[in-house]
Design an enzyme around this catalytic site. Structure first.
Site, PDB file in Angstrom:
ATOM      1  N   GLU A  81      -5.520  86.153   6.519  1.00  0.00           N
ATOM      2  CA  GLU A  81      -4.778  85.196   4.874  1.00  0.00           C
ATOM      3  C   GLU A  81      -5.717  85.825   3.753  1.00  0.00           C
ATOM      4  OE1 GLU A  81      -3.464  82.047   7.626  1.00  0.00           O
ATOM      5  OE2 GLU A  81      -5.756  83.630   7.433  1.00  0.00           O
ATOM      6  N   PHE A 143      -3.792  66.441  10.998  1.00  0.00           N
ATOM      7  CA  PHE A 143      -4.001  67.877  12.120  1.00  0.00           C
ATOM      8  C   PHE A 143      -3.749  69.081  10.524  1.00  0.00           C
ATOM      9  CE2 PHE A 143      -1.909  71.949  13.549  1.00  0.00           C
ATOM     10  CZ  PHE A 143      -3.238  72.105  14.016  1.00  0.00           C
ATOM     11  N   GLN A 144      -4.800  69.753  10.586  1.00  0.00           N
ATOM     12  CA  GLN A 144      -4.624  71.417   9.108  1.00  0.00           C
ATOM     13  C   GLN A 144      -4.393  70.696   8.540  1.00  0.00           C
ATOM     14  OE1 GLN A 144      -1.801  74.178  10.759  1.00  0.00           O
ATOM     15  NE2 GLN A 144      -3.748  75.270  11.572  1.00  0.00           N
ATOM     16  N   LYS A 193       4.334  69.936   3.213  1.00  0.00           N
ATOM     17  CA  LYS A 193       5.417  70.197   3.617  1.00  0.00           C
ATOM     18  C   LYS A 193       6.983  69.660   3.279  1.00  0.00           C
ATOM     19  CE  LYS A 193       6.739  71.448   8.288  1.00  0.00           C
ATOM     20  NZ  LYS A 193       6.359  71.603   9.576  1.00  0.00           N
ATOM     21  N   MET A 511     -26.982  98.371   0.936  1.00  0.00           N
ATOM     22  CA  MET A 511     -28.259  98.032  -0.293  1.00  0.00           C
ATOM     23  C   MET A 511     -28.837  97.694  -0.067  1.00  0.00           C
ATOM     24  SD  MET A 511     -28.510  98.454  -3.186  1.00  0.00           S
ATOM     25  CE  MET A 511     -26.509  98.943  -4.156  1.00  0.00           C
TER      26      MET A 511
END
Length: 614
Positions: A81, A143-144, A193, A511
């Site tokens: 993602e 969940f999630q 959803k 760096m």
């Protein structure tokens, strides 16, 4: 059909969203019944979206079913993602349009947090669409589940949690309008959803409900006249140009204003390409790793005209010692930026394009300008030209005969040319790419400026190439940055997005190692990546495994031929492993927290200014 230029695109209304006011009626479309997912896809189609970068998952899955049938919206399946978010940013920066990314709920959404924050810091127009658990499950630790609206509240221009299918078209239209207008930025749309699955009617165009959102585009005439008066009388003026000039599509106006006044121009890291590097009035980039002449010009100016810039710490150095004798004219479309870091004597709120156009008219009306104005700046230019001659950008060849990274990047820019798009990661290679490639055109230099996100380059280059397929796109990446997001090369290979990647492989987190050399007594704690000693990973083999052409260059004699070989490949992504010396440093440098007066031209070498100027 010819592709519109980024400058034209930057001033387009946000697709149909800007055409929904009663004074500009559009024939209304009503379709349905359909589910919310179909309304989402239909809204994207009506908004003119051509590409969405994303990954499906449980909560967002209903949206992927109608997306499968869309003839207008292409979905590019990324491998992470974060890649989707940076790809949307690269697309937006290269085209001037709104970039779009999509993810599922929970970890999918939180993986977008970094690119959203990146887009917010650099004022990039992006819409991030995330799935969410069903409304009845929100707040139950389902969940999630993650409160992505709350998480992203400080790093979005605005965000939404959609409640009904009926409001989806309006919210999507508002999101695109907000992302693209005023000071651009990311907008998040979180969709439960059950909203995606529920039945609704689709109506287009919607009526936007943004009663308090009225960005000021045109500046106040009195402030413009005062700025013009100051420009016409200053003896040591500087135009300090930031990324807002590019966002506004104001590069042509900037050149006209500069040539009209004879005032020197400095362009920040985010504004490279806004003013041609080849122009005699361009002093280069100011700031921590800017040119000596650009840093000196700001420090010794009696007038700084800041256009779409924000006086960030990487430009000002120690703020209380920055430009102590300068009157400040600060023009920005975001009133919150004006006076935030440095008090403005003449604050100007407005879009940079209109500000510059009106400054041109006002300066032209000042009788004291013209030839007399050029004579007034003669001593100033004499000082600046002297510094340009004495302190040019350069490097020392490594004593062990390895490639100098600066030479690699400079030669790459010379061979590839100014019409390509160059995308950098973050670190030494980013600064060298900003310094040693000559940028002549807008939208040819993309990088993560404000957030400094390692891993930006490969997915952003992918997005840029997807949005501008006729352009040659080079990602200039470090061996550390490259290992964060190189999985998106698989996406490029499978989706037919032939970017080219120059890995500046110095075997270290360069760096960080430079700071350890200068400030930590050469105690190199956890900066050796093993890409030199162990060749882990072997970038050529990795490129091959990801469906790309892999090349390696270790000597100056092979440099031109290797770049030419990469340019000859047009149907696959290409990765070049440039094995360079580990000890090269970025110079000039203003150490963090110090005054710009303490700029170092090289290690142990401080520029010598005239005594009267110290």
């Amino acid at each position: 059909m010819s592709r519109p230029t980024p400058e034209v695109l930057a001033h387009r209304p946000a697709a149909h969203a800007a055409q929904t006011t009663p004074s500009n009626p559009v024939a209304q479309i009503t379709e349905g019944p359909m589910n919310g997912a179909s309304a989402l896809v239909r809204s994207l189609e009506e908004l003119g979206v051509d590409i969405v970068f994303g990954i499906p998952g449980g909560a967002i899955l209903p949206a992927y079913d109608p997306l499968f049938d869309s003839k207008k919206v292409r979905h590019i399946l990324v491998r992470h993602e974060q890649g989707a978010g940076h790809a949307a940013t690269g697309y937006a920066q290269a085209t001037g349009r709104v970039g779009v990314c999509m993810a599922t709920s929970g970890p999918g959404a939180t993986n977008l947090v970094t690119p959203i924050a990146d887009a917010y810091m650099d004022s990039v127009p992006m819409v991030a669409i995330t799935g969410q658990v069903a409304k009845s499950a929100i707040g139950t630790d389902a969940f999630q589940e993650a409160d992505i609206q709350g998480i992203t509240l400080p790093i979005t221009k605005h965000n939404y949690l959609v409640q009904t299918g009926e409001e989806l078209p309006r919210i999507l239209a508002e999101a695109f309008h907000l992302a693209a207008t005023g000071r651009p930025g990311p907008v998040l749309v979180d969709i439960p959803k059950d909203v995606l699955q529920g039945q609704t009617m689709f109506t287009w165009p919607p009526t936007l409900e943004l009663p308090g959102y009225h960005p000021t585009m045109h500046p106040h005439g009195k402030q413009i006249r005062e700025a013009a008066r100051l420009i016409a009388s200053a003896k040591r003026p500087v135009f300090y140009v930031g990324g807002g000039v590019l966002k506004a599509g104001a590069s042509a106006g900037l050149r006209k204003l500069a040539e009209l006044t004879g005032v020197p121009v400095v362009t920040t890291l985010m504004a490279r390409g806004a003013f041609p590097d080849s122009h005699p009035q361009h002093l280069g980039m100011p700031g921590m790793h800017g040119t000596v002449s650009a840093v000196y010009a700001l420090q010794r100016a009696d007038l700084i005209v800041a256009l779409g810039a924000r006086f960030d710490d990487r430009v000002t150095g120690k703020l209380d010692s920055f430009a102590p004798n300068a009157t400040i004219v600060h023009a920005d479309i975001d009133p919150a930026e004006i006076g935030k870091n440095r008090a403005a004597d003449v604050p100007i709120v407005g879009d940079a394009r209109y500000v510059i156009d009106e400054l041109i008219a006002a300066v032209s009306a000042e009788a004291s300008d013209g030839p007399a104005g050029r004579e007034r700046l003669a001593d100033w230019w004499s000082q600046l030209d002297d510094l340009r001659d004495r302190y040019p950008l350069g490097w020392e060849d490594p004593a062990d005969g390895t490639l100098a990274p600066q030479q690699v990047i400079k030669r790459l820019g010379e061979i590839v040319g100014p019409d390509a798009i160059y995308v950098a990661g973050v670190g030494q290679h980013q600064m060298w790419a900003a310094q040693f490639i000559k940028y002549e055109n807008p939208a040819t230099w993309l990088n993560s400026g404000g957030l400094g996100t390692m891993g930006y380059a490969v997915p952003a280059a992918m997005g840029a190439k997807a949005g501008a397929p006729d352009k040659v796109v080079w990602a200039i990446d470090g061996d550390g940055c490259f290992q964060m997001t190189n999985q998106e090369l698989a996406t490029c290979a499978l989706e037919g997005i032939p970017i080219k990647v120059a890995v500046i492989n110095n075997g270290n987190l360069g760096m960080v190692r430079q700071w350890q050399t200068l400030f930590y007594d050469e105690r190199y704690s956890n900066t050796d990546l093993g890409t030199h000693k162990h060749r882990i990973p072997d970038f050529v083999k990795l490129a091959d495994a990801l469906g790309c052409v892999g090349l390696r260059c270790e000597t100056v004699s092979d440099l031109d031929n290797t770049i030419a070989a990469a340019m000859a490949v047009t149907d696959q992504p290409v990765v070049i492993d440039f094995v360079v010396g580990k000890d090269a440093m970025v110079w000039p440098m203003v150490a963090a927290g110090t005054s710009n007066d303490e700029i170092m031209f090289a290690r142990g070498v401080r520029p010598r200014f005239d005594e009267d100027d110290i």
